[in-house]
Design an enzyme around this catalytic site. Structure first.
Site, PDB file in Angstrom:
ATOM      1  N   MET A  33       0.757  -1.239  -0.013  1.00 12.39           N
ATOM      2  CA  MET A  33       0.140   0.026  -0.210  1.00 12.39           C
ATOM      3  C   MET A  33       0.809   1.160   0.028  1.00 12.39           C
ATOM      4  SD  MET A  33      -3.455  -0.914   2.029  1.00 12.39           S
ATOM      5  CE  MET A  33      -2.814  -0.683   3.700  1.00 12.39           C
ATOM      6  N   GLY A  39      11.231  -2.426   5.301  1.00 16.12           N
ATOM      7  CA  GLY A  39      10.907  -4.083   5.130  1.00 16.12           C
ATOM      8  C   GLY A  39      10.208  -4.378   3.818  1.00 16.12           C
ATOM      9  N   HIS A  40       9.643  -3.309   3.168  1.00 15.65           N
ATOM     10  CA  HIS A  40       8.919  -3.693   1.827  1.00 15.65           C
ATOM     11  C   HIS A  40      10.274  -4.111   0.889  1.00 15.65           C
ATOM     12  CE1 HIS A  40       5.587  -0.988   3.043  1.00 15.65           C
ATOM     13  NE2 HIS A  40       5.036  -1.793   2.899  1.00 15.65           N
ATOM     14  N   GLY A 150       4.951 -10.082   3.550  1.00  9.50           N
ATOM     15  CA  GLY A 150       5.750 -10.134   4.993  1.00  9.50           C
ATOM     16  C   GLY A 150       5.110 -10.984   6.206  1.00  9.50           C
ATOM     17  N   GLU A 151       5.894 -11.757   6.938  1.00 14.67           N
ATOM     18  CA  GLU A 151       5.186 -12.325   8.046  1.00 14.67           C
ATOM     19  C   GLU A 151       4.885 -11.494   8.997  1.00 14.67           C
ATOM     20  OE1 GLU A 151       8.245 -15.229   9.377  1.00 14.67           O
ATOM     21  OE2 GLU A 151       7.526 -16.750   8.100  1.00 14.67           O
ATOM     22  N   SER A 188       7.145  -0.834   9.874  1.00 13.95           N
ATOM     23  CA  SER A 188       5.866  -0.864   9.706  1.00 13.95           C
ATOM     24  C   SER A 188       5.494   0.762   9.324  1.00 13.95           C
ATOM     25  CB  SER A 188       4.757  -1.028  10.794  1.00 13.95           C
ATOM     26  OG  SER A 188       3.335  -0.451  10.640  1.00 13.95           O
ATOM     27  N   SER A 189       4.727   0.802   8.291  1.00  9.60           N
ATOM     28  CA  SER A 189       4.232   1.999   7.615  1.00  9.60           C
ATOM     29  C   SER A 189       3.529   3.012   8.813  1.00  9.60           C
ATOM     30  CB  SER A 189       3.251   2.077   6.390  1.00  9.60           C
ATOM     31  OG  SER A 189       3.863   1.249   5.364  1.00  9.60           O
TER      32      SER A 189
END
Ligand code: PAF
Length: 287
Positions: A33, A39-40, A150-151, A188-189
């Site tokens: 998103m 992370g992405h 992602g986990e 996390s965003s």
């Protein structure tokens, strides 16, 4: 640094995919998103290890937000996202607008029963229907051979696997280990919403999960281990704990309340720090 090609329509994306497949190339999809962070980028790198071409979709999916949730406030920044994708050599960014994804009169909703019902499904009843629907569309639109999730969103990963299996969508789904900051907080965003003080307190979340996982591994009852985590979160200033539960790792059925025995478990947590809801999870099992 090569910019990824940005496409906004399914037809454009399919043209690229058709050409790649005609050249015998394997195609990966990483649904996002946007508001991309390290992370992405880890997901993109894993996708690159498993395919010749990688598509990142960037679409803030309105169908997975309830009216009172943060759809409008959700962080957006397409130019920065494109830069980040360029920095890891992602081939294509699929950034459709809402009408490309949901034509007027759109009336299909994919419901995955069982695995989507507890935890996030109970706290956010709209969520997994919206996720399963948009992810199924992205799989069908992209015709990717493999997709990486992602986990960090562990229940989402299990829901997506079940949906793809049940609908015979020919795609391999890979779960990527959660990328964490040095202190252990999952990237996390939504971490962008945290004040400096809240960010410092947020480390209590992975620490609480670790303490509970250690207790389970040492043979404690599951309900006692969960209580250890709840107490630790409250002591650190989390104002509300939506859930702390140890579940069976693949179907997310309830484990406990006694010791976990031979089961492969997962502890899943959702808790509020100020106005921000954080989720995380970790493997748990006997040592
Ligand atoms: O995890 C996310 O960012 C979203 O839920 C996803 C999978 C891209 C679907 O909108």
């Amino acid at each position: 640094m090569t910019q990824p090609t940005i496409v906004r329509t399914v037809a454009q994306m399919r043209e690229h995919v058709r050409a790649w497949k005609a050249a015998g190339q394997r195609v990966a999809l990483v649904p996002t998103m946007g508001a991309l962070h390290e992370g992405h980028l880890t997901l993109i790198r894993l996708a690159q290890e498993n395919a010749d071409r990688v598509i990142a979709s960037v679409f803030v999916n309105p169908k997975q937000f309830a009216p009172h949730e943060d759809f409008d406030a959700y962080p957006r920044g397409e130019a920065v996202d494109a830069e980040k994708l360029a920095s890891v050599g992602c081939d294509l960014m699929f950034a459709p607008n809402a009408s490309e994804m949901y034509a007027p009169g759109f009336s299909t909703l994919i419901t995955v029963s069982g695995v989507s019902e507890p935890l996030e499904g109970a706290a956010r009843p709209q969520f997994f229907g919206g996720v399963a629907t948009v992810v199924a569309k992205l799989f069908i639109q992209s015709q990717a051979d493999v997709a990486v999730f992602g986990e960090k969103d562990y229940q989402q990963l299990q829901v997506v696997k079940r949906m793809a299996r049940d609908l015979d969508i020919p795609i391999e789904i890979i779960g990527a280990p959660t990328a964490r900051a040095e202190d252990g907080l999952a990237l996390s965003s939504r971490n962008a919403y945290l004040s400096a003080e809240e960010r410092a307190a947020a480390v209590a979340l992975p620490d609480a999960m670790k303490a509970a996982a250690q207790a389970v591994a040492a043979g404690s009852r599951v309900d006692e281990a969960e209580a250890i985590a709840v107490e630790a979160l409250k002591a650190a200033g989390f104002r509300q704990v939506d859930y702390v539960e140890v579940r069976e790792a693949s179907d997310l059925s309830r484990l406990g309340p006694g010791p976990i025995g031979e089961a492969e478990g997962r502890i899943l947590v959702a808790a509020w720090l100020g106005g921000t809801r954080l989720i995380d999870n970790m493997a748990v099992g006997q040592a």
